[in-house]
Design a protein around this motif. Structure first.
Motif, PDB file in Angstrom:
ATOM      1  N   GLY A 224       0.747  -1.147   0.058  1.00 54.35           N
ATOM      2  CA  GLY A 224      -0.063   0.080  -0.021  1.00 54.35           C
ATOM      3  C   GLY A 224       0.806   1.217  -0.019  1.00 54.35           C
ATOM      4  N   ASN A 225       2.116   1.151   0.029  1.00 50.88           N
ATOM      5  CA  ASN A 225       2.861   2.141   0.005  1.00 50.88           C
ATOM      6  C   ASN A 225       2.774   3.023  -1.260  1.00 50.88           C
ATOM      7  OD1 ASN A 225       4.121   2.003   2.833  1.00 50.88           O
ATOM      8  ND2 ASN A 225       5.229   0.250   1.701  1.00 50.88           N
ATOM      9  N   ILE A 226       2.834   4.293  -1.315  1.00 45.09           N
ATOM     10  CA  ILE A 226       2.636   5.029  -2.687  1.00 45.09           C
ATOM     11  C   ILE A 226       3.836   6.055  -2.918  1.00 45.09           C
ATOM     12  CG2 ILE A 226       1.355   6.997  -3.783  1.00 45.09           C
ATOM     13  CD1 ILE A 226      -0.957   6.306  -1.531  1.00 45.09           C
ATOM     14  N   TYR A 227       4.322   5.746  -4.422  1.00 47.52           N
ATOM     15  CA  TYR A 227       5.602   6.317  -4.693  1.00 47.52           C
ATOM     16  C   TYR A 227       5.026   7.380  -6.041  1.00 47.52           C
ATOM     17  CZ  TYR A 227       7.638   2.473  -2.512  1.00 47.52           C
ATOM     18  OH  TYR A 227       8.048   1.694  -1.732  1.00 47.52           O
ATOM     19  N   ILE A 228       5.396   8.623  -5.783  1.00 46.17           N
ATOM     20  CA  ILE A 228       4.866   9.730  -6.689  1.00 46.17           C
ATOM     21  C   ILE A 228       6.258  10.187  -7.216  1.00 46.17           C
ATOM     22  CG2 ILE A 228       3.618  11.823  -7.008  1.00 46.17           C
ATOM     23  CD1 ILE A 228       1.921  11.220  -4.584  1.00 46.17           C
ATOM     24  N   ALA A 229       6.367  10.380  -8.526  1.00 39.91           N
ATOM     25  CA  ALA A 229       7.483  11.124  -9.198  1.00 39.91           C
ATOM     26  C   ALA A 229       7.054  12.556  -9.275  1.00 39.91           C
ATOM     27  CB  ALA A 229       7.562  10.447 -10.578  1.00 39.91           C
ATOM     28  N   ASN A 230       7.677  13.464  -8.380  1.00 35.01           N
ATOM     29  CA  ASN A 230       7.557  14.685  -8.296  1.00 35.01           C
ATOM     30  C   ASN A 230       8.618  15.259  -9.373  1.00 35.01           C
ATOM     31  OD1 ASN A 230       6.849  17.218  -7.449  1.00 35.01           O
ATOM     32  ND2 ASN A 230       8.029  17.129  -5.323  1.00 35.01           N
ATOM     33  N   THR A 231       7.970  15.501 -10.434  1.00 38.29           N
ATOM     34  CA  THR A 231       8.948  15.630 -11.727  1.00 38.29           C
ATOM     35  C   THR A 231       9.627  17.154 -11.492  1.00 38.29           C
ATOM     36  OG1 THR A 231       7.119  14.615 -13.109  1.00 38.29           O
ATOM     37  CG2 THR A 231       8.961  15.928 -14.148  1.00 38.29           C
TER      38      THR A 231
END
Length: 700
Positions: A224-231
């Motif tokens: 359930g861990n979320i990874y977001i590419a903060n471009t």
């Protein structure tokens, strides 16, 4: 007194309400002229009397005035189908589809019965995915979405949408209601506890968090861990399953472990993180703790080189990279070694990659969506994605098989489905409605699977009936003595070639007849170059034998086609199960067989739940054409030279199950609606399959 008056008023209002409900004529029977509507009603009436040739004539007359009326044309196709004119029925279904009606009932029938069309569809890459709807047209949902760039559908049907311009990841429930929003990352300063310091902080617009800025990709691992590419910030934000910020991964730069404009991120089963490091034209891999492992790729257009890599997808064997600048997809092994290049002439900007449940690859190309079969190495294109989803940037498959697309410019989330899911899985055909005890309505319903084999063992709970599109009815199975009785047709070759076998034919007919039960009916039909039939059905054995032994023994068998059609036509207007027993001596090389349309005969019989059975008495004990018809109608072939248990053979014929069910429900009488059409929708739900049919009747 007041209570009685109140009861009368309530009853009156309920009556008016029901009357209004059933007075509503469905929009699709508002035909252009009174004459056309009258012919439509006449055709429906004939259809429910199983007078198919008469119903065909009436529907044709109705279509003369309204040639583009889908509803009339559909009834016309039903009559052709029941009359055995399968090629004409298929052509009418195709006509309806050509008129622009994407009706799952029609498309289902085309898919099942039009073999020529099925061959064409295998060659047609623009054929497999159909637009269903926008995920939600709720104003609140649309207000909460600006520029969706990536989407992920959870097992419970909830939706994560990454919003590029709003710089946030949003979670919606299945109805489009906003459940959560992630837009902040690391806390930049200690949060103030006193209210006046918080006010000063707000007034000074000094925010206590590092924020997401124009994120382009995200993924969720199995925990359930979320990874977001903060471009815009050149790093990956990591959150736990409760959306709490955990850490940053990566920093700005060009060295190992550093990122420059990361645009996509995905997690494998081990928790390793794969990042499309777009600005550095490479793929960077981190372990579960965010430690740099390795990278691969460099700027270029040769094999293994990348130019503005975007989407990335990883399974347990391969890494697929959307090499956007080079307009291709590249395949690598899990160590980053180049394997293969995937190209398509229509690629424009391949950017979003994701896996389907079957392991194949979805490719969002900015203005088209591709499905790539990784084993067959071929493509299917969402043929109407450009019509509905103008700028697709990502694809996600939902738990029920629906396919979700983000439309970047319009700010919508659109839902598609595969044709095989859009088509009704079951072929449901309503043979007729019986109105002898109206308002009790009895319907004969045949249910078949995708390969047109009968579905048996259903219960009343599998059937759902709706009248005039708004009134649901409870359904139960209908039972009557006739349903347990049987009707046979003896179809007897009476040609000159049969004369030498006269005694054998009579013997076989006698053996079958003496094995009948008291409730069994038999109609006798002789044929040579003409058709000869007895006046009616008879259950008396001696009368059956008298009719059967009335031979002429002349001519050939040119009337065999007409004899079959006549036998099938005469089996209707009854709940009784029916079988045709054909006593034949004809040679398989007879030219008559080359001229007959065996496909239509078999369809006519099967569609009316009539089995065709062959008893071979002559020198030849098989006939390719007759055997094919027998097989297609679940019948039996019998070699008269063998020892036969006639009662057993008759029981086998009696027990043939065509998947036909008799259901009933209680409708409503409405005097003002007598003589008008009442619409009927019958749906069958069976496990994860369904099918439905739109029919109706003329109110007595």
């Amino acid at each position: 007194m007041r209570i009685k008056l109140l009861a009368v008023i309530v009853l009156f209002l309920m009556t008016i309400s029901l009357s209004y409900t059933f007075d509503k004529t469905p929009y699709y029977v508002n035909t252009g002229t009174y004459d056309s509507y009258r012919e439509l009603l006449r055709g429906v009436h004939y259809y429910n009397q199983e007078r198919y040739d008469a119903s065909i004539a009436s529907f044709r007359n109705s279509l003369n005035t309204n040639p583009t009326d889908k509803f009339i044309r559909y009834w016309y196709s039903k009559s052709l189908y029941k009359a055995g004119y399968m090629s004409l029925a298929i052509n009418e279904w195709l006509n309806i589809a050509r008129m622009g009606y994407e009706d799952p009932i029609i498309l289902s029938k085309i898919n099942k019965y039009d073999s020529a069309n099925a061959v064409e569809e295998k060659k047609d890459i623009l054929s497999n995915f159909i637009y269903l709807k926008a995920f939600s047209t709720n104003a609140k949902f649309l207000k909460n979405i600006n520029q969706p760039i990536q989407i992920k559908v959870m097992p419970d049907g909830s939706l994560y949408v990454l919003d590029y311009s709003d710089s946030s990841l949003k979670k919606f429930d299945i109805n489009g209601n906003l459940m959560a929003k992630i837009s902040n990352g690391k806390r930049l300063e200690r949060e103030h506890t006193s209210w006046w310091k918080k006010v000063l902080q707000f007034v000074a617009r000094v925010y206590p968090y590092e924020r997401l800025e124009n994120p382009r990709g995200f993924d969720i691992d199995r925990n359930g861990n979320i990874y977001i590419a903060n471009t815009k910030k050149d790093k990956i934000f990591k959150y736990d399953a409760n959306h709490n910020y955990i850490t940053n991964i990566g920093v700005s730069g060009v060295s190992n472990g550093q990122l420059l404009g990361p645009s996509a991120v995905t997690v494998d089963g081990e928790g390793n993180l794969y990042v499309s490091d777009t600005g550095n034209n490479r793929i960077v891999v981190f372990d579960i703790d965010g430690n740099f492992l390795y990278s691969f790729g460099r700027l270029g257009e040769n094999e293994g080189e990348l130019f503005s890599p975007a989407g990335i997808a990883v399974n347990n064997r391969y890494i697929y990279v959307a090499d956007m600048g080079n307009k291709r997809i590249q395949q690598f092994d899990l160590n980053g070694n180049y394997i293969h290049t995937i190209k398509h002439d229509l690629f424009n900007e391949p950017r979003g990659l994701s896996f389907a449940k079957d392991g194949n690859l979805y490719i969002a190309d900015g203005n088209k969506i591709f499905n790539y079969d990784v084993n067959a190495s071929d493509f299917t294109i969402f043929n109407n994605s450009e019509r509905y989803t103008v700028t697709p940037t990502s694809v996600a498959e939902g738990p029920n098989g629906d396919i979700y697309l983000t439309d970047f410019i319009s700010g919508r989330v659109d839902v598609y489905t595969r044709k095989e899911e859009y088509y009704a899985n079951l072929d449901v055909f309503v043979d007729r409605e019986y109105l002898n005890k109206f308002p009790l309505v009895v319907a004969s319903v045949t249910v078949r699977d995708r390969v047109t084999d009968p579905v048996i063992g259903l219960t009343a709970e599998n059937f759902f009936v709706t009248e005039n599109s708004v009134v649901p009815h409870k359904v139960d199975f209908y039972d009557a003595p006739e349903l347990h009785e049987y009707r046979f047709v003896y179809l007897i070759e009476d040609s000159l070639a049969a004369k030498p076998y006269e005694n054998r034919i009579k013997e076989e007919i006698s053996n079958f007849t003496m094995s009948l039960t008291n409730n069994d009916e038999v109609l006798v039909i002789h044929y040579n170059d003409q058709v000869y039939k007895a006046d009616n059905y008879d259950a008396r054995n001696l009368r059956i034998l008298e009719n059967a032994n009335n031979f002429r023994f002349t001519g050939g068998i040119s009337a065999l086609d007409d004899a079959y059609h006549e036998a099938i036509r005469l089996t209707g207007n009854s709940f009784k199960k029916t079988a045709i027993i054909h006593f034949t001596v004809s040679s398989p090389d007879d030219r008559v067989f080359d001229m007959m349309n065996f496909s239509d005969i078999a369809s006519f019989a099967k569609n009316n739940a009539v089995s065709l059975n062959q008893v071979y008495i002559g020198a030849e004990k098989s006939n390719y054409f007759l055997d094919l018809m027998t097989k297609n109608t679940y019948g039996y072939t019998i070699n008269a030279d063998l020892s036969i248990d006639y009662a057993s053979e008759l029981n086998k014929m009696k027990n043939i199950d065509f998947g036909r069910y008799f259901i009933y429900y209680n409708s409503f009488k409405n005097i003002s609606q007598s003589g008008q059409f009442r619409a009927l929708n019958i749906r069958v739900q069976y496990r994860d399959m369904y099918g439905e049919e739109e029919v109706g009747y003329v109110v007595p």
